[in-house]
Design a protein around this motif. Structure first.
Motif, PDB file in Angstrom:
ATOM      1  N   THR A  54       6.542   8.584  27.543  1.00 51.17           N
ATOM      2  CA  THR A  54       6.270   7.178  27.235  1.00 51.17           C
ATOM      3  C   THR A  54       7.145   6.799  26.045  1.00 51.17           C
ATOM      4  O   THR A  54       7.155   7.491  25.025  1.00 51.17           O
ATOM      5  CB  THR A  54       4.779   6.974  26.881  1.00 51.17           C
ATOM      6  OG1 THR A  54       3.996   7.399  27.990  1.00 51.17           O
ATOM      7  CG2 THR A  54       4.476   5.522  26.577  1.00 51.17           C
ATOM      8  N   LYS A  84       7.729   5.703  31.044  1.00 49.20           N
ATOM      9  CA  LYS A  84       6.821   4.567  30.909  1.00 49.20           C
ATOM     10  C   LYS A  84       7.275   3.829  29.644  1.00 49.20           C
ATOM     11  O   LYS A  84       7.344   4.433  28.566  1.00 49.20           O
ATOM     12  CB  LYS A  84       5.384   5.075  30.758  1.00 49.20           C
ATOM     13  CG  LYS A  84       4.409   3.948  30.666  1.00 49.20           C
ATOM     14  CD  LYS A  84       2.973   4.427  30.624  1.00 49.20           C
ATOM     15  CE  LYS A  84       2.079   3.213  30.406  1.00 49.20           C
ATOM     16  NZ  LYS A  84       1.120   3.408  29.360  1.00 49.20           N
ATOM     17  N   VAL A 162       2.828   7.391  22.330  1.00 41.26           N
ATOM     18  CA  VAL A 162       4.171   7.483  22.899  1.00 41.26           C
ATOM     19  C   VAL A 162       4.840   8.781  22.450  1.00 41.26           C
ATOM     20  O   VAL A 162       4.463   9.382  21.447  1.00 41.26           O
ATOM     21  CB  VAL A 162       5.063   6.274  22.514  1.00 41.26           C
ATOM     22  CG1 VAL A 162       4.369   4.964  22.832  1.00 41.26           C
ATOM     23  CG2 VAL A 162       5.483   6.317  21.068  1.00 41.26           C
TER      24      VAL A 162
END
Ligand code: SF4
Length: 288
Positions: A54, A84, A162
């Motif tokens: 991410t 992502k 993330v």
């Protein structure tokens, strides 16, 4: 506009622009392809991302982060990176600047269909930049702001879980930073300012919690502006009210003058910076 034909498609289309990086005439289609391909090559060659990660795009609404969000979304789909992507914005609390630029980020969120999180200095630290400037005056504002923003990005990135933060630093920014660190004799920063990934396990000095990477490291600022302009991207172009950093400003002007004389100067400075070896015995400041 140049009257020549595009060097890339060899005359199939008329040139629409002269590429700042190479001074060659390009049509829009070939320019888009070249610009996107070079960023893809940077991502692949430097192994910036791993499938499944991410990535938070540090989004300010300015041209660099808007182009970064646009190109990362496009390349992620085109080359199946398996990432992502999310947008992460920091609201420093600068009236007439950040409030307007965040409106652009909110529109970008809709346009790119990406999740967005906005963290404010006021919520995180109890002070907005406007209040800090009121208290301390117009001096060293970027020093306060830079430290707060680094932490704020880390906190936002942790909130979003993330793996990495992608920032919109471009080739001109990095060339400026290299020259600035040379002129200031800041060996510690010189050593790490050319790194395309900072804050990872190989970077013991950076002090960030979440690794950061710079996919636009080799993209010229002028090409980013041209790309954003011809792609009609929605970005905000006003300078921060507190930005005047005279030292960096002089270096920026100097680099722009060099670029006019020899467009490769920007990449040459980066390549020189990348080759600098700092002696083991060099004294490093201790980070506090
Ligand atoms: Fe903060 Fe300086 Fe950037 Fe303005 S220019 S947002 S004060 S770091």
């Amino acid at each position: 506009m140049p009257s020549a034909t595009c060097v890339s498609c060899q005359g199939q289309r008329p040139a629409a622009l002269v590429r700042p990086k190479t001074s060659e005439p390009y049509c829009k289609v070939c320019f888009f392809e070249a610009f996107e391909r070079e960023i893809h090559e940077t991502i692949v060659n430097e192994q910036l991302f791993k499938p499944g990660e991410t990535i938070a795009v540090a989004a300010s609404g300015g041209k660099d982060s808007t182009v970064l969000a646009h190109v990362l979304k496009l390349l992620n789909e085109r080359h199946s990176y398996g990432l992502k992507l999310v947008l992460l914005s920091i609201d420093e609390g600068i009236t007439g600047y950040r409030d307007d630029s965040l409106e652009t980020v909110k529109r970008n969120q809709q346009q790119y269909d990406l999740p967005l999180i906005i963290l404010t200095y006021k919520e995180l630290y109890g002070w907005s930049m406007d209040e800090i400037v009121k208290a301390v005056g117009r001096k060293n504002n970027c020093t306060f702001c830079g430290v707060f923003r680094r932490q704020a990005l880390d906190r936002g990135a942790m909130k979003l879980s993330v793996n990495k933060i992608a920032t919109g630093h471009n080739a001109d920014d990095i060339a400026e930073t290299i020259l600035m660190n040379i002129l200031r004799g800041d060996i510690a920063r010189l050593k790490r300012c050319t790194s395309i990934i900072t804050g990872d396990e190989s970077d013991e000095n950076e002090g960030s919690v979440i690794p950061r990477c710079k996919p636009l490291k080799y993209a010229y600022e002028k090409e980013i502006v041209l790309y954003a302009f011809y792609k009609r991207l929605d970005y905000f172009s006003t300078e921060c009210l507190y930005s005047p950093n005279a030292y960096r400003g002089n270096i920026r002007t100097y680099i722009k003058d060099l670029e006019r004389l020899r467009p490769s100067s920007i990449i040459d400075i980066i390549h020189s910076g990348e080759q600098v070896l700092v002696k083991q015995t060099a004294k490093m400041p201790v980070q506090r």
